[in-house]
Motif scaffolding. Structure first.
Motif, PDB file in Angstrom:
ATOM      1  N   GLY A  11      95.307  35.908  38.411  1.00 36.65           N
ATOM      2  CA  GLY A  11      94.538  36.257  39.595  1.00 36.65           C
ATOM      3  C   GLY A  11      95.366  35.984  40.849  1.00 36.65           C
ATOM      4  N   LYS A  12      95.314  36.903  41.829  1.00 33.19           N
ATOM      5  CA  LYS A  12      96.172  36.798  43.013  1.00 33.19           C
ATOM      6  C   LYS A  12      95.307  37.026  44.251  1.00 33.19           C
ATOM      7  N   ILE A  13      95.090  35.985  45.023  1.00 33.31           N
ATOM      8  CA  ILE A  13      94.168  36.033  46.165  1.00 33.31           C
ATOM      9  C   ILE A  13      94.930  35.700  47.436  1.00 33.31           C
ATOM     10  N   LYS A  14      94.954  36.643  48.358  1.00 33.51           N
ATOM     11  CA  LYS A  14      95.641  36.458  49.642  1.00 33.51           C
ATOM     12  C   LYS A  14      94.665  35.803  50.625  1.00 33.51           C
ATOM     13  N   VAL A  15      95.141  34.788  51.325  1.00 33.45           N
ATOM     14  CA  VAL A  15      94.329  34.057  52.309  1.00 33.45           C
ATOM     15  C   VAL A  15      95.051  34.110  53.651  1.00 33.45           C
ATOM     16  N   THR A  16      94.434  34.778  54.617  1.00 30.83           N
ATOM     17  CA  THR A  16      95.055  34.931  55.942  1.00 30.83           C
ATOM     18  C   THR A  16      94.009  34.672  57.027  1.00 30.83           C
ATOM     19  N   GLY A  17      94.482  34.603  58.279  1.00 30.65           N
ATOM     20  CA  GLY A  17      93.596  34.360  59.412  1.00 30.65           C
ATOM     21  C   GLY A  17      94.020  33.122  60.163  1.00 30.65           C
ATOM     22  N   LYS A  18      93.545  32.984  61.390  1.00 27.59           N
ATOM     23  CA  LYS A  18      94.027  31.897  62.242  1.00 27.59           C
ATOM     24  C   LYS A  18      93.657  30.516  61.715  1.00 27.59           C
ATOM     25  N   ASP A  19      92.634  30.439  60.833  1.00 24.85           N
ATOM     26  CA  ASP A  19      92.226  29.141  60.279  1.00 24.85           C
ATOM     27  C   ASP A  19      92.624  28.992  58.810  1.00 24.85           C
ATOM     28  N   ALA A  20      93.537  29.842  58.331  1.00 24.44           N
ATOM     29  CA  ALA A  20      93.872  29.834  56.905  1.00 24.44           C
ATOM     30  C   ALA A  20      94.420  28.479  56.458  1.00 24.44           C
ATOM     31  N   ALA A  21      95.285  27.879  57.251  1.00 27.04           N
ATOM     32  CA  ALA A  21      95.868  26.589  56.873  1.00 27.04           C
ATOM     33  C   ALA A  21      94.784  25.507  56.788  1.00 27.04           C
ATOM     34  N   ALA A  22      93.903  25.454  57.785  1.00 24.18           N
ATOM     35  CA  ALA A  22      92.835  24.459  57.765  1.00 24.18           C
ATOM     36  C   ALA A  22      91.893  24.687  56.594  1.00 24.18           C
ATOM     37  N   TYR A  23      91.656  25.941  56.282  1.00 26.87           N
ATOM     38  CA  TYR A  23      90.770  26.288  55.166  1.00 26.87           C
ATOM     39  C   TYR A  23      91.370  25.843  53.835  1.00 26.87           C
ATOM     40  N   ILE A  24      92.636  26.165  53.582  1.00 28.88           N
ATOM     41  CA  ILE A  24      93.289  25.756  52.339  1.00 28.88           C
ATOM     42  C   ILE A  24      93.331  24.232  52.248  1.00 28.88           C
ATOM     43  N   TRP A  34      84.051  30.841  44.488  1.00 29.82           N
ATOM     44  CA  TRP A  34      84.020  29.495  45.072  1.00 29.82           C
ATOM     45  C   TRP A  34      84.661  29.496  46.451  1.00 29.82           C
ATOM     46  N   MET A  35      85.779  30.199  46.570  1.00 20.97           N
ATOM     47  CA  MET A  35      86.475  30.269  47.852  1.00 20.97           C
ATOM     48  C   MET A  35      85.615  30.975  48.892  1.00 20.97           C
ATOM     49  N   GLU A  36      84.930  32.030  48.492  1.00 18.56           N
ATOM     50  CA  GLU A  36      84.017  32.721  49.412  1.00 18.56           C
ATOM     51  C   GLU A  36      82.886  31.808  49.846  1.00 18.56           C
ATOM     52  N   LYS A  37      82.332  31.068  48.905  1.00 18.96           N
ATOM     53  CA  LYS A  37      81.220  30.172  49.222  1.00 18.96           C
ATOM     54  C   LYS A  37      81.651  29.113  50.222  1.00 18.96           C
ATOM     55  N   LYS A  38      82.817  28.525  50.010  1.00 12.11           N
ATOM     56  CA  LYS A  38      83.287  27.485  50.930  1.00 12.11           C
ATOM     57  C   LYS A  38      83.669  28.069  52.282  1.00 12.11           C
ATOM     58  N   LEU A  39      84.077  29.318  52.294  1.00 16.66           N
ATOM     59  CA  LEU A  39      84.366  29.988  53.557  1.00 16.66           C
ATOM     60  C   LEU A  39      83.084  30.161  54.363  1.00 16.66           C
ATOM     61  N   HIS A  40      82.005  30.577  53.716  1.00 13.29           N
ATOM     62  CA  HIS A  40      80.724  30.772  54.405  1.00 13.29           C
ATOM     63  C   HIS A  40      80.119  29.450  54.863  1.00 13.29           C
ATOM     64  N   GLU A  41      80.380  28.392  54.110  1.00 11.59           N
ATOM     65  CA  GLU A  41      79.801  27.091  54.463  1.00 11.59           C
ATOM     66  C   GLU A  41      80.498  26.475  55.679  1.00 11.59           C
ATOM     67  N   GLY A  42      81.755  26.830  55.906  1.00  9.75           N
ATOM     68  CA  GLY A  42      82.502  26.271  57.026  1.00  9.75           C
ATOM     69  C   GLY A  42      82.602  27.257  58.176  1.00  9.75           C
ATOM     70  N   ASP A  43      83.285  26.842  59.200  1.00 10.00           N
ATOM     71  CA  ASP A  43      83.479  27.692  60.380  1.00 10.00           C
ATOM     72  C   ASP A  43      84.951  28.078  60.438  1.00 10.00           C
ATOM     73  N   PHE A  44      85.358  28.950  59.530  1.00 14.47           N
ATOM     74  CA  PHE A  44      86.762  29.329  59.396  1.00 14.47           C
ATOM     75  C   PHE A  44      86.936  30.816  59.698  1.00 14.47           C
ATOM     76  N   ASP A  45      87.918  31.123  60.487  1.00 17.64           N
ATOM     77  CA  ASP A  45      88.315  32.507  60.731  1.00 17.64           C
ATOM     78  C   ASP A  45      89.381  32.861  59.690  1.00 17.64           C
ATOM     79  N   VAL A  46      88.915  33.333  58.547  1.00 16.46           N
ATOM     80  CA  VAL A  46      89.789  33.553  57.392  1.00 16.46           C
ATOM     81  C   VAL A  46      89.366  34.828  56.683  1.00 16.46           C
ATOM     82  N   THR A  47      90.353  35.544  56.139  1.00 12.53           N
ATOM     83  CA  THR A  47      90.103  36.720  55.318  1.00 12.53           C
ATOM     84  C   THR A  47      90.651  36.468  53.911  1.00 12.53           C
ATOM     85  N   LEU A  48      89.816  36.746  52.906  1.00 16.81           N
ATOM     86  CA  LEU A  48      90.231  36.649  51.501  1.00 16.81           C
ATOM     87  C   LEU A  48      90.417  38.060  50.961  1.00 16.81           C
ATOM     88  N   ASN A  49      91.548  38.299  50.345  1.00 19.53           N
ATOM     89  CA  ASN A  49      91.862  39.632  49.829  1.00 19.53           C
ATOM     90  C   ASN A  49      92.345  39.506  48.394  1.00 19.53           C
TER      91      ASN A  49
END
Length: 858
Positions: free
Chosen positions: A535-548, A603-618
């Motif tokens: 599985g290969k999931i790209k994580v980008t956006g201005k908050d990507a580092a904080a999100y990871i 799981w990554m989508e769920k945690k993205l929605h729970e937080g305040d992150f400007d992130v795109t998962l692809n």
């Protein structure tokens, strides 16, 4: 005329004028009245809306309400038990060939034992025990294989002799029976009364059960909640649970998802009184004659027999798959077709001769819903917020109680109570198209009672579109393929002179020597392996580092580097393992296993929605192929086809570089699950063939070849690498799994599970993962075998195989801390033999980098 022919002809004469056949009479008393099960009006709001009033949906309502959830609403299209529940044969068993589903069965049966006392409603539970019959040596091996995996589980399960079988079932013809598998707590239950008891309990604890309330439409709101449209108005719900039985696919289509569910015709027949049965002083146990592919049990003073006919004879509802069930189909049945089950019924009469003397009182031919692999889909669905599945139950009666508890614990506490990855709804995706689903469900039903081998492969519906670009080429080179989340991936390669093909066995089979050759290839030359199913999931956006940093327990890798990171649950258990590569300041690629792709993305989508992150998962899984190369000659081979400096100083371990290899643009990571010098190379799937053939050509002078997943598994165990789904799941925390080097408990970020890990670390550990060398001959451990110390089961293995590097069998397993000392002697159960297992100080081999460091020191 043959007995079966006489029975069939007599039945046809009796029923020639009837279109719908009613099932057996309900054997227990129902004391419900309408007011106890039906709320007066559909509520405007709800915390949870459950769609479907079969035994599973009703159990979920019962458990949620009992756990204290307010505003639980169940919507049933017609009436409770309509669909598949009402006509089910009601079998209950502690047995399951898998591991995690055993927990579902165990809880269900324990619940059913006390449900009458709690609700006042009889459930018709018969704890008569059940017998599985072995009449072939292969089946005997299967029983021993299953017993090796039962010892560390809760329920009683024994192997018994032919004589003991005859004592328990005196009407049986046992001259060809070699052995029995006996589950004393098994039996059967009345599905209608069970559902009503759960309904009484649900109502008692505050749930609203609404019958004659079909759902017409659903829509998700911006905040993740749902609107659900019914005849009586619209409900606003925090979450919805699809428990729609054979309507579940249509319910899914309302929100744009296509669940891989196929209704199948299942038949069973019930006889009138048989004098020999009526004369018995004790109820007969359920028998499962696996070679005859049927179950048989006592029904009052007669017998009930339920065959699983061959896949060429069985009937599935392909018209329902295409157009949906008939609008008013609820408590109806199909016209029986005894010709389809004639062979199985004949076998049943040979096994239990008195069956042939009974008149057929009724034949039930009704729909049950199958997923492609028979297992249900239980849990939240990726891509939709707060949408849960409880669908695909071919065995819903025995699953219902445990599923209700499992989903309730997950919903109420935010994480699953134990690992159940094999039932994750997200194991399927768009590759489960019509052709695949119909072919696979036909195969799965027809092979319901087939011998379950280790390393089992089934071939219907394959391949799907998920091939890497070199599938056909690998086949010509001898690849024996395995199936991984829709992908085809080589398990091993048969070269000239090898015994090719899939030949399953409980012992070492035709793959054993070729896999040893592939291990030797990687250790001494270089091997290529198709790793595209990752599985290969790209994580980008201005908050990507904080999100990871928030979702992973390891530190962030530096730009241009990779590390191994784990996503933990709030309770500090291992939800997933990721290879995290940092391409830029806020640009990451997360790699996970083939079976974990959507499991992790959800799981990554769920945690993205729970937080305040400007992130795109692809999700890039289908777009990118991955070719692995490993072995001491791998650097030399790559250097021939690229201008990039591949030296150890220029291209360090755990670094990523952009390469061009024979005109193909590649992102290469210096990492290998083999523990040897190697790279994972990611490219566009359309370029995979060019990349592969260029490396083959360049490596010819170095002896390059192919290797598959079996060799990779052996090599990773040699190096002590853990695998998610084996050594680490949501059943383990990272400390007991030996993952301390990847978990930075004191890093600044408040990562998920951090607080729980500190609490865990403050307490003495109770168990530990250990390395074992196992003294065995031709049966190698593979995981989930019981570990013994003296006359007591003390743990279980997680993985195992033959180590070609030390020419011994090895295993990893969890044991109590006091038994984890180096040199301690334990035993591992392998096909009924307790094999000596010695605790080692570590894995058999050091990884390549550590070996090189040792050489330099010397």
């Amino acid at each position: 005329m043959h007995l079966m022919s006489r029975v069939v002809n007599r039945w046809r004469l009796m029923q020639s004028a009837k279109r719908i056949i009613q099932p057996r009479t309900i054997s227990s008393t129902c004391n419900l009245n309408e007011e106890s099960t039906i709320s007066g009006h559909v509520k405007d709001t709800a915390e949870t809306v459950i769609i479907g009033g079969g035994v599973v949906g009703t159990s979920i309502a019962y458990h949620l309400a009992k756990a204290g959830m307010k505003d639980v609403v169940l919507l049933e299209k017609t009436e409770l038990t309509a669909g598949s529940t009402w006509h089910a044969a009601g079998l209950t068993t502690y047995y399951h060939p898998g591991i995690n589903v055993k927990n579902i069965h165990y809880y269900s049966l324990k619940l059913y034992e006390q449900l009458e006392a709690e609700t006042g409603q009889e459930v018709g539970l018969h704890k008569c025990g059940s017998l599985r019959l072995a009449t072939t040596p292969e089946r005997v091996d299967e029983f021993k294989y299953q017993m090796a995996r039962q010892g560390w589980n809760k329920a009683d399960q024994w192997l018994i002799s032919t004589e003991e079988i005859m004592e328990k079932f005196p009407l049986i013809k046992a001259d060809d029976i070699l052995m029995g598998l006996w589950n004393p707590g098994d039996g059967h239950i009345d599905p209608y009364s069970l559902t009503q008891a759960l309904a009484i309990g649900a109502r008692k604890y505050g749930a609203s059960l609404c019958q004659s309330s079909p759902v017409h439409a659903m829509a998700q709101c911006e905040d993740g909640s749902w609107t659900v449209d019914t005849n009586e108005g619209q409900i606003k719900a925090k979450r919805v649970i699809n428990a729609g039985g054979f309507w579940a696919r249509e319910i899914g289509q309302m929100v744009g998802i296509d669940l891989p569910l196929v209704p199948i015709h299942h038949q069973y027949l019930v006889t009138s009184t048989i004098p020999e049965v009526a004369a018995l002083k004790q109820e007969l146990p359920v028998i499962r004659d696996l070679e005859g592919s049927y179950y048989l049990r006592q029904e009052r003073t007669g017998l009930l027999a339920g065959p699983y006919e061959h896949q060429d004879k069985m009937a599935l509802c392909d018209d329902w798959y295409d157009h949906g069930p008939p609008k008013d189909f609820g408590k109806e049945l199909f016209q029986p077709d005894l010709d389809r089950i004639s062979w199985n019924t004949e076998k049943a009469m040979e096994r239990v001769p008195v069956l042939a003397t009974g008149n057929i009182q009724s034949v039930v031919s009704g729909p049950i819903t199958y997923t492609p692999d028979i297992l249900p889909m239980i849990g939240p669905y990726q891509g939709l917020r707060n949408y849960w599945c409880a669908v695909g139950f071919g065995y819903g009666i025995v699953h219902a109680g445990g599923v209700g508890q499992y989903l309730t614990e997950w919903i109420m506490n935010g994480e699953p109570m134990y690992d159940l990855i094999e039932c994750d709804p997200n194991r399927y995706s768009k590759w489960t198209d019509r052709t695949y689903c119909l072919a696979k469900c036909r195969e799965s039903y027809g092979m319901n009672n087939a011998v379950g081998y280790p390393k089992e492969e089934r071939f219907a519906g394959r391949p799907t579109y998920r091939t890497s670009g070199i599938y056909d080429l690998l086949k010509t080179r001898g690849a024996d393929m395995g199936f991984h989340a829709g992908w085809e991936q080589p398990h091993w390669f048969a070269l000239e002179g090898d015994d090719a093909g899939y030949k399953p066995s409980f012992r070492r089979s035709n793959w054993f020597k070729p896999v040893g050759r592939e291990v030797d290839l990687v250790m001494n030359k270089a091997g290529l392996i198709d790793l595209s199913p990752f599985g290969k999931i790209k994580v980008t956006g201005k908050d990507a580092a904080a999100y990871i940093d928030h979702i992973c327990a390891n530190n962030l890798p530096k730009i241009g580097m990779t590390n191994i990171s784990h996503m933990l649950t709030p309770k500090g258990r291992v939800y997933s393992e990721l290879t995290v590569t940092r391409l830029g300041e806020n640009d990451f690629m997360c790699i996970t296993g083939s079976g974990s792709e959507l499991h992790d993305l959800r799981w990554m989508e769920k945690k993205l929605h729970e937080g305040d992150f400007d992130v795109t998962l692809n999700n890039k899984t289908d777009d990118l192929a991955c070719l692995g190369i490993a072995g001491p000659k791998s650097r030399d081979i790559i250097s021939k086809v690229t201008s990039t400096d591949m030296s150890g100083k220029a291209f360090k371990f755990l670094h990523i570089r952009d390469l061009e290899i024979a005109g193909v643009k590649v992102k290469a990571i210096r990492i290998s699950y083999t523990g040897e010098l190697g790279w994972e190379m990611y490219c566009d799937k359309n370029d995979m063939k060019q990349l592969y053939t260029s490396l083959l050509e360049a490596g010819e002078e170095f002896g390059v070849g192919d290797f598959g997943g079996y060799a990779l598994n052996s090599l990773r165990l040699d190096k002590g690498f853990r695998a998610w789904g084996s050594e680490m799941t949501t059943d383990q925390n990272p400390l007991e799994a030996g993952l301390e080097m990847f978990v930075k408990m004191d890093k600044a970020a408040d990562f998920i599970g951090k607080a729980a890990l500190h609490e865990i670390a403050a307490k003495p550990a109770t168990r530990k993962l250990v390395n074992l060398i196992v003294d065995t001959k031709d049966v190698d451990p593979e995981g989930n075998e019981s570990i013994w110390h003296g006359d007591k089961v003390v743990g279980m293995t997680t993985s195992g195989c033959y180590s070609y590097c030390i020419n011994k069998s090895i295993a990893y397993g969890y044991v109590p801390v006091e038994l984890s000392q180096v040199g301690n002697t334990l035993e591992v159960d392998l096909l009924g033999e307790k094999c000596t297992a010695t605790v080692e100080s570590g894995p058999p081999m050091l990884v390549e980098i550590a070996r090189n460091r040792q050489k330099k020191k010397q």
